[in-house]
Motif scaffolding. Structure first.
Motif, mmCIF file in Angstrom:
data_model
loop_
_atom_site.group_PDB
_atom_site.id
_atom_site.type_symbol
_atom_site.label_atom_id
_atom_site.label_comp_id
_atom_site.label_asym_id
_atom_site.label_seq_id
_atom_site.Cartn_x
_atom_site.Cartn_y
_atom_site.Cartn_z
ATOM 1 N N ALA A 45 36.609 39.959 50.237
ATOM 2 C CA ALA A 45 37.823 40.723 49.970
ATOM 3 C C ALA A 45 39.073 39.908 50.272
ATOM 4 O O ALA A 45 40.076 39.996 49.547
ATOM 5 C CB ALA A 45 37.817 42.009 50.790
ATOM 6 N N ALA A 46 39.030 39.103 51.336
ATOM 7 C CA ALA A 46 40.183 38.275 51.678
ATOM 8 C C ALA A 46 40.491 37.296 50.552
ATOM 9 O O ALA A 46 41.659 36.983 50.277
ATOM 10 C CB ALA A 46 39.925 37.528 52.986
ATOM 11 N N ASP A 47 39.454 36.810 49.908
ATOM 12 C CA ASP A 47 39.632 35.914 48.768
ATOM 13 C C ASP A 47 40.088 36.697 47.534
ATOM 14 O O ASP A 47 40.959 36.265 46.787
ATOM 15 C CB ASP A 47 38.314 35.188 48.487
ATOM 16 C CG ASP A 47 38.377 34.313 47.242
ATOM 17 O OD1 ASP A 47 38.927 33.200 47.339
ATOM 18 O OD2 ASP A 47 37.884 34.759 46.190
ATOM 19 N N CYS A 48 39.491 37.868 47.343
ATOM 20 C CA CYS A 48 39.751 38.655 46.130
ATOM 21 C C CYS A 48 41.203 39.112 46.041
ATOM 22 O O CYS A 48 41.843 38.980 44.984
ATOM 23 C CB CYS A 48 38.818 39.870 46.104
ATOM 24 S SG CYS A 48 38.923 40.891 44.615
ATOM 25 N N VAL A 49 41.738 39.634 47.144
ATOM 26 C CA VAL A 49 43.078 40.239 47.082
ATOM 27 C C VAL A 49 44.174 39.206 46.803
ATOM 28 O O VAL A 49 45.309 39.582 46.475
ATOM 29 C CB VAL A 49 43.398 41.007 48.382
ATOM 30 C CG1 VAL A 49 42.441 42.185 48.548
ATOM 31 C CG2 VAL A 49 43.344 40.089 49.611
ATOM 32 N N ARG A 85 43.909 37.124 44.339
ATOM 33 C CA ARG A 85 43.761 36.777 42.930
ATOM 34 C C ARG A 85 44.317 37.871 42.016
ATOM 35 O O ARG A 85 44.233 39.058 42.320
ATOM 36 C CB ARG A 85 42.274 36.539 42.602
ATOM 37 C CG ARG A 85 41.655 35.400 43.424
ATOM 38 C CD ARG A 85 40.165 35.290 43.146
ATOM 39 N NE ARG A 85 39.557 34.208 43.920
ATOM 40 C CZ ARG A 85 39.473 32.949 43.503
ATOM 41 N NH1 ARG A 85 39.953 32.621 42.314
ATOM 42 N NH2 ARG A 85 38.921 32.032 44.261
ATOM 43 N N LYS A 86 44.824 37.440 40.879
ATOM 44 C CA LYS A 86 45.404 38.390 39.932
ATOM 45 C C LYS A 86 44.349 39.313 39.335
ATOM 46 O O LYS A 86 44.669 40.431 38.925
ATOM 47 C CB LYS A 86 46.126 37.632 38.811
ATOM 48 C CG LYS A 86 47.359 36.880 39.283
ATOM 49 C CD LYS A 86 48.044 36.181 38.130
ATOM 50 C CE LYS A 86 49.291 35.435 38.586
ATOM 51 N NZ LYS A 86 49.983 34.738 37.466
ATOM 52 N N ASP A 87 43.078 38.811 39.255
ATOM 53 C CA ASP A 87 42.040 39.617 38.607
ATOM 54 C C ASP A 87 41.237 40.446 39.600
ATOM 55 O O ASP A 87 40.172 40.958 39.256
ATOM 56 C CB ASP A 87 41.093 38.720 37.801
ATOM 57 C CG ASP A 87 40.286 37.767 38.682
ATOM 58 O OD1 ASP A 87 40.665 37.561 39.862
ATOM 59 O OD2 ASP A 87 39.263 37.239 38.203
ATOM 60 N N CYS A 88 41.732 40.610 40.835
ATOM 61 C CA CYS A 88 40.957 41.358 41.837
ATOM 62 C C CYS A 88 40.932 42.846 41.500
ATOM 63 O O CYS A 88 41.984 43.492 41.436
ATOM 64 C CB CYS A 88 41.550 41.164 43.223
ATOM 65 S SG CYS A 88 40.615 42.035 44.524
ATOM 66 N N PRO A 89 39.757 43.421 41.308
ATOM 67 C CA PRO A 89 39.666 44.843 40.966
ATOM 68 C C PRO A 89 39.914 45.759 42.161
ATOM 69 O O PRO A 89 39.974 46.982 41.990
ATOM 70 C CB PRO A 89 38.225 44.985 40.463
ATOM 71 C CG PRO A 89 37.476 43.920 41.190
ATOM 72 C CD PRO A 89 38.432 42.772 41.325
ATOM 73 N N THR A 104 45.218 44.048 52.467
ATOM 74 C CA THR A 104 44.284 43.491 53.445
ATOM 75 C C THR A 104 42.841 43.728 53.010
ATOM 76 O O THR A 104 42.565 44.607 52.176
ATOM 77 C CB THR A 104 44.493 44.146 54.813
ATOM 78 O OG1 THR A 104 44.114 45.537 54.720
ATOM 79 C CG2 THR A 104 45.944 44.046 55.268
ATOM 80 N N PRO A 105 41.903 42.971 53.595
ATOM 81 C CA PRO A 105 40.486 43.245 53.325
ATOM 82 C C PRO A 105 40.083 44.679 53.676
ATOM 83 O O PRO A 105 39.260 45.275 52.968
ATOM 84 C CB PRO A 105 39.762 42.222 54.203
ATOM 85 C CG PRO A 105 40.718 41.081 54.311
ATOM 86 C CD PRO A 105 42.071 41.721 54.378
ATOM 87 N N ARG A 158 39.202 50.969 49.120
ATOM 88 C CA ARG A 158 39.183 51.198 47.670
ATOM 89 C C ARG A 158 37.760 51.124 47.119
ATOM 90 O O ARG A 158 37.391 51.902 46.234
ATOM 91 C CB ARG A 158 40.087 50.181 46.974
ATOM 92 C CG ARG A 158 41.556 50.323 47.343
ATOM 93 C CD ARG A 158 42.437 49.376 46.540
ATOM 94 N NE ARG A 158 43.798 49.377 47.071
ATOM 95 C CZ ARG A 158 44.332 48.372 47.770
ATOM 96 N NH1 ARG A 158 43.620 47.266 47.973
ATOM 97 N NH2 ARG A 158 45.561 48.457 48.232
ATOM 98 N N LEU A 159 36.975 50.168 47.640
ATOM 99 C CA LEU A 159 35.588 50.071 47.175
ATOM 100 C C LEU A 159 34.799 51.308 47.581
ATOM 101 O O LEU A 159 34.026 51.854 46.771
ATOM 102 C CB LEU A 159 34.923 48.815 47.739
ATOM 103 C CG LEU A 159 33.466 48.597 47.319
ATOM 104 C CD1 LEU A 159 33.354 48.462 45.797
ATOM 105 C CD2 LEU A 159 32.877 47.369 48.007
#
Length: 511
Positions: free
Chosen positions: A276-280, A282-286, A291-292, A298-299
């Protein structure tokens, strides 16, 4: 989402191999009673097994040989019946002096060691190691080619994987319990004779027969994930015969099933937070920005929506909460799968669950034709024999839910309920939690990854501390297991140990 005991080898290796080798297990059998045979000489009742000659034949890809080995079904009464175990090898390629056999096990219980050998280990392990060792695999009893445990039909397994494992009321709880009971009844109906004889202790004793049959004075071994418990058990039973043992992605045999399940829940939470720390960023993070912890909320909210209304997949199986959770967990084993997970979640939140379902199917080893490998069946059979169940009734799960949800707000509830299935198992557990010291064994290398989802790093620290000759090698990184995942530091340390017998200094850290 029956993920309670699944411990998987590195996804890097899986991608190379083109298959998913899964499994995993909390805890293990105590080597007492039937397992306490003296190391030397071989007991008279077992001499014919140790003296057998294997008939090798060409099989699989070029250069591989296969054979069938016999072992007693019941070591307490070896005269009663045999079990046939499938073995495969690829002989040392040279140059250099041959060092003997190197037995490999990818984890599980339930992962096919032969599939791992033929698809990855014998071609993907470092060339200097393959040059000096015959790389060998045996499918453990009850697994794949070795008289596999069978439980359900493909359609029954499809239904089993979709059962809601976060029950909201008594009716949903009853459905979950019924699914566990049906699974257990199916295993007993189809595999009653072998169910009491697939413990880790018995598999370790089979390995000693194989060592002797191969002509090796000592066993050299690489075990990943559950394979670490199998290797440690071998060292406990036969310390004088333990050669160069690498235990990568280590388990802690001193833990109860409940403690191990809770620790593993925390491990998946650690891995998810890293994802999650990597995902947030990025522009394509769903999962949005922030924060993680916010991404985790959200998940979890998305899982709740799927619980109420599954999304289409293009198949007869919609994507509900259980399969979606399994798909996410499958991607936690290696950071190389994070991009695929981002895409799958993006599609699923848009109403197309096909990609996330594919991740779950690969985790369960489900083929496109609706058939399953016996991974999940062997997994349950070994786990439920190795340790008393984590829970025996729904009330016990409810009492433990706060602790599991504290360990992982996202996965805690589902993994707590998934820990109930051994409560209905037809074969009584033969093992207990216990420390493994293996006094008298040569140096044993225990490898731990700091953000390992399935075998938390503290398990590696614990096992290295238990083993009288254990030395801890640490990989500071993400994913499950460390050898062959891109760290030259890790690979060099292990290669040196395997080729020269020199273990890394305990406490050595790599990244």
């Amino acid at each position: 989402m029956d993920t309670r005991h699944l411990i998987r080898i590195s996804a890097t290796a899986l991608a190379t191999a083109g298959l998913l080798i899964s499994g995993c297990s909390p805890g293990g059998s105590s080597p007492s009673a039937s397992a306490s045979a003296p190391q030397s000489p071989v007991p008279a009742a077992l001499k014919t097994y140790y003296a057998q000659k294997l008939t090798w034949r060409e099989c699989g890809a070029s250069g591989f040989q296969c054979a069938t080995m016999k072992a007693p079904l019941d070591y307490r009464k070896p005269e009663r019946a045999d079990i046939k175990l499938a073995v495969s090898r690829k002989k040392a390629t040279g140059p250099g002096r041959r060092l003997g056999s190197l037995l490999v096990n990818p984890g599980g219980p339930g992962g096919s060691a032969i599939a791992y050998l033929q698809a990855y280990a014998a071609i993907g392990y470092p060339a200097p190691v393959r040059a000096r060792y015959d790389v060998v695999a045996v499918d453990p009893r009850g697994v794949a080619r070795s008289e596999p445990v069978e439980c359900l039909t493909g359609k029954e397994m499809d239904a089993y994987t979709q059962v809601d494992q976060t029950p909201d009321d008594q009716g949903e709880t009853n459905k979950l319990v019924t699914s566990y009971k049906k699974f257990a009844v199916g295993c007993e109906k189809r595999s009653a004779a072998i169910l009491p004889h697939v413990s880790t202790v018995e598999a370790a004793r089979d390995m000693d027969i194989l060592r002797a049959v191969l002509g090796d004075r000592k066993l050299n071994y690489i075990g990943a994930s559950y394979g670490t418990f199998l290797g440690a058990t071998y060292a406990e039973l036969f310390p004088a015969r333990a050669g160069r043992l690498v235990l990568d992605g280590a388990m802690d045999p001193s833990l109860s099933a409940r403690d191990m399940s809770r620790d593993q829940t925390a491990g998946f939470d650690t891995a998810f937070r890293s994802f999650a720390a990597d995902c947030v960023k990025r522009k394509d993070c769903p999962l949005g920005t922030g924060t993680p912890a916010e991404a985790g909320k959200r998940l979890k909210s998305f899982f709740g929506k799927l619980d109420a209304e599954p999304v289409r997949t293009g198949q007869s199986r919609p994507l509900g909460e259980s399969l979606a959770t399994t798909g996410v967990i499958a991607a936690m084993y290696d950071e190389s799968a994070w991009a695929e997970l981002r895409t799958a979640l993006t599609r699923a939140t848009g109403g197309d669950g096909a990609a996330l379902l594919a991740l779950a199917d690969s985790y369960y080893e489900r083929a496109d034709d609706g058939t399953y490998q016996n991974l999940m069946y062997a997994n349950a059979a070994v786990n439920c024999l190795d340790l008393p169940p984590a829970f025996t009734a729904p009330a016990e799960v409810r009492t433990s839910l706060p602790a599991f949800e504290k360990a992982s707000p996202v996965f805690g509830g589902g993994l707590a309920w998934a820990s109930l299935n051994c409560g209905y198992w037809p074969a009584k557990a033969t093992g207990t939690p216990h420390r493994i010291e293996a006094k008298g064994a040569a140096p044993i290398v225990v490898v731990g990854t700091t953000r390992d989802p399935a075998t938390p790093y503290k398990w590696a620290r614990s096992l290295a501390g238990q083993l009288a000759s254990g030395t801890l090698l640490t990989y500071d990184g993400d994913g499950h297991t460390a050898y062959g995942r891109g760290s030259d530091c890790i690979d060099t340390a292990i290669n040196t140990y395997l080729l020269e017998g020199t273990a890394p200094q305990t406490g050595k850290k790599c990244s």
